[in-house]
Write an enzyme that holds these catalytic residues in place. Structure first.
Site, mmCIF file in Angstrom:
data_model
loop_
_atom_site.group_PDB
_atom_site.id
_atom_site.type_symbol
_atom_site.label_atom_id
_atom_site.label_comp_id
_atom_site.label_asym_id
_atom_site.label_seq_id
_atom_site.Cartn_x
_atom_site.Cartn_y
_atom_site.Cartn_z
ATOM 1 N N ASN B 400 0.828 -1.199 0.000
ATOM 2 C CA ASN B 400 0.000 0.000 0.000
ATOM 3 C C ASN B 400 0.863 1.251 0.000
ATOM 4 O O ASN B 400 0.989 1.931 -1.026
ATOM 5 C CB ASN B 400 -0.953 -0.016 1.204
ATOM 6 C CG ASN B 400 -1.905 1.171 1.188
ATOM 7 O OD1 ASN B 400 -1.839 2.021 0.323
ATOM 8 N ND2 ASN B 400 -2.791 1.223 2.157
ATOM 9 N N ASP B 401 1.512 1.528 1.121
ATOM 10 C CA ASP B 401 2.287 2.757 1.239
ATOM 11 C C ASP B 401 3.337 2.896 0.134
ATOM 12 O O ASP B 401 3.583 3.999 -0.352
ATOM 13 C CB ASP B 401 2.994 2.800 2.591
ATOM 14 C CG ASP B 401 1.989 2.926 3.728
ATOM 15 O OD1 ASP B 401 0.889 3.448 3.488
ATOM 16 O OD2 ASP B 401 2.303 2.482 4.841
ATOM 17 N N VAL B 402 3.924 1.783 -0.289
ATOM 18 C CA VAL B 402 5.000 1.853 -1.270
ATOM 19 C C VAL B 402 4.487 2.175 -2.668
ATOM 20 O O VAL B 402 5.272 2.312 -3.605
ATOM 21 C CB VAL B 402 5.816 0.537 -1.317
ATOM 22 C CG1 VAL B 402 6.469 0.275 0.028
ATOM 23 C CG2 VAL B 402 4.971 -0.633 -1.743
ATOM 24 N N ALA B 442 1.650 3.378 7.521
ATOM 25 C CA ALA B 442 1.878 4.800 7.739
ATOM 26 C C ALA B 442 0.573 5.500 8.108
ATOM 27 O O ALA B 442 0.570 6.643 8.506
ATOM 28 C CB ALA B 442 2.474 5.431 6.497
#
Lengths: 101, 474
Positions: B400-402, B442
């Site tokens: 997700n965050d990446v 995050a």
């Protein structure tokens, strides 16, 4: 050995480590951690000295050493074996894998 | 000329230790490519055997007990190595780190209690050499920090303890105080070698290791585990100084720099400074962080496995982006099967790995290798990122965050500046996610979910991929 010559070895080894580790391919970073784990158990050398030095020394020291030998051995055998297992999985494209489970 | 003369190491042994050290260097060097890696690992084993045998020949008293100890530890280690699941590698490595730490503490204690055996006793005064006391103090301190820190990391990674950061009030002051206390005591140890000094150093170090790792959670685990890797090396090096043993010093330096470099790579991949990771607490306040219009439910397109199968069948190239979610649901085997079916249809399949995908450096690569994905189909961020613009499909599974473009555009986002995979540039994005509710570690919403060319596949990663495989089969 004098402290300064040991220090020289240490500093040189840090530089060697720096360059060698940067050359490790990112795909193998997990095996890198496993194998560094195994080799840092070279601390077993200290444990062996402690556990074999019973003559004239303290009993406690000997048993602490033996316990350290056990712990370090877990790490040495476990670390190298798991690294080996992981590395065996990395295959190139051509070799068609036998049907997976 | 008594104690030292007796324990001075003969030249052949010094050479043997040097050879062991060089073999350890070669074992890491072997990891520069998968072809040479097995040879490297063998070099490591030979090096270790040389170091152990040399020591036994030099000090071989009470051999049966020692061999028994090696046999017990060795078989436990070997057994674990055969049984462990590849998804559980992070906690295994953390667990192994704790053993190195504890071994260092035990060796330090043994050396303190029996300094003559270690050749660090000053014959003139009957006390331990001043330099040796500093080395020993530092070695025990680093070993203890490695131990308690790794135990916490192990508990967090294996899910026995909540992954969320635990924040103590005033923890920076406490930690700083402890650190100053430890260093002060190591200094004082030079003038006074009484047991209370030595054991207080050890005790305080156990506590600070525990406190240091407690507030770090979730996405920062790759840094933590690399950092502990580094510590275990420095602990070995410090003990090497005490014992004046080249094999230990070389190895300690290698492992220490290895862990430090990995921590650096991980920090850089998250665009975070090492200090802020150590300070901890990232991802502690999900609701407040980033993403405009947090409360409003934004519109997204949901799709089915059949839709996904259809889109990918008709694509020319598919880039798969795996993340920690893939590891959690053990979807790697189903994923490889999907890739094989697509390749049969003439689709070009490749994998894009973000450096911090997973819970330790290189975690995704091992899982894909386990599932028989050839390593030359797997690419690192910088090698593949420009390909997304030409790709027909970006298939995001458990990451997700990446993939969050906010890292490039939104200066207020907590992940701003972090290098991300440009999945949004692909013609179609297929995004597998358990539900729309959760956010990444995050705690940031991802605008990729709401783009016109994104199709959300809401399900468990493994089940979804298995259904896609079925759909592709028809």
């Amino acid at each position: 050995m004098e402290f300064l010559s040991i220090l020289s070895i240490f500093v040189m080894a840090c530089f060697v480590g720096y360059y060698v580790v940067w050359s490790v391919t990112p795909a193998l970073h997990t095996p890198l951690m496993a194998v560094t784990n195994a080799i840092s158990s070279v601390i077993i050398v200290g444990a062996l000295i402690a556990s074999s030095a019973a003559a004239g020394g303290s009993e406690t020291s000997k048993w602490l050493g033996l316990l350290a030998v056990v712990l370090a051995s877990v790490n040495i055998f476990g670390g190298f074996a798991v690294t080996r297992r992981m590395l065996a999985m990395y295959k190139k494209k051509d070799k068609k894998p036998a049907a997976a489970k | 000329m008594t104690a030292e003369a007796v324990t001075a190491t003969p030249a052949w042994a010094m050479l043997a230790y040097l050879v062991a050290g060089v073999l350890f260097i070669l074992s890491l060097r072997g990891l520069s490519s998968p072809e040479s890696s097995q040879r490297g690992n063998r070099n490591g084993m030979i090096g270790m055997a040389i170091a152990v045998i040399t020591t036994l020949v030099l000090h071989g008293v009470g051999l049966p007990l020692i061999l028994g100890a090696i046999a017990i530890g060795g078989s436990i280690g070997w057994f674990i190595a055969q049984k462990i699941k590849m998804t559980a590698m992070p906690e295994l490595v953390a667990g192994f780190h704790s053993l190195v730490g504890m071994a260092a503490v035990l060796v330090g204690c043994a050396a303190y209690l029996n300094p003559a055996a270690f050749g660090i006793l000053d014959a003139a005064t009957g006390e331990i050499h001043a330099v040796s006391r500093i080395e020993m103090g530092l070695g025990v301190a680093i070993g203890a920090i490695t131990f308690s820190g790794s135990v916490i990391a192990f508990l967090k990674l294996s899910g026995r303890m909540g992954g969320n950061p635990i924040m103590l009030p005033g923890r920076h002051i406490i930690n700083l105080g402890l650190l100053v206390g430890i260093l002060g005591l190591v200094g004082y140890f030079v003038t006074d070698q009484s047991p209370w000094v030595f054991f207080t150093i050890t005790g305080l170090s156990f506590i600070i290791g525990f406190l240091l790792i407690i507030p770090i959670g979730g996405a920062d685990m790759p840094v933590v585990i690399s950092m502990l890797n580094s510590y275990s090396g420095w602990a070995a090096a410090a003990m090497g100084f005490t014992l004046q043993n080249t094999a230990m010093i070389i190895t300690g330096a290698l492992v220490g720099s290895s862990g430090a470099i990995l921590s650096y790579i991980m920090c850089k991949a998250m665009n975070r400074s090492f200090i802020s990771v150590i300070a901890g607490g990232f991802g502690a306040a999900p609701e407040a962080a980033g993403g405009k219009g947090g409360g409003v439910q934004k519109a997204y397109k949901a799709g089915s496995a059949e839709d996904a199968a259809f889109i990918m069948q008709n694509a020319e190239s598919v880039i798969i982006v795996p993340g920690y979610g893939m590891a959690v649901s053990q979807a790697q085997h189903a994923l490889r099967e999907m890739g094989d079916l697509l390749k049969k249809e003439g689709v070009k399949v490749s994998y894009a790995i973000h450096p911090v995908a997973g819970r330790m450096p290189g975690h995704m690569n091992v899982l894909l290798a386990e599932a028989n994905v050839p390593y030359d189909e797997v690419f690192e961020l910088e090698d593949i990122n420009s390909d997304f613009a030409q790709a027909d499909v970006a298939f995001v599974i458990g990451a997700n965050d990446v993939t969050n473009p906010a890292a490039k555009t939104d200066k207020t986002s907590p992940i701003y500046g972090m290098p991300v995979l440009d999945v949004e540039k692909a013609k179609t994005v297929l995004f597998i996610k358990r539900s729309m509710g959760g956010v990444g570690y995050a705690g940031v919403d991802n605008e990729v979910f709401y783009m016109d060319n994104t199709m959300m596949l809401l399900a468990d990663a493994k089940k979804m991929v298995e259904t896609i495989v079925k759909a592709l089969g028809h």
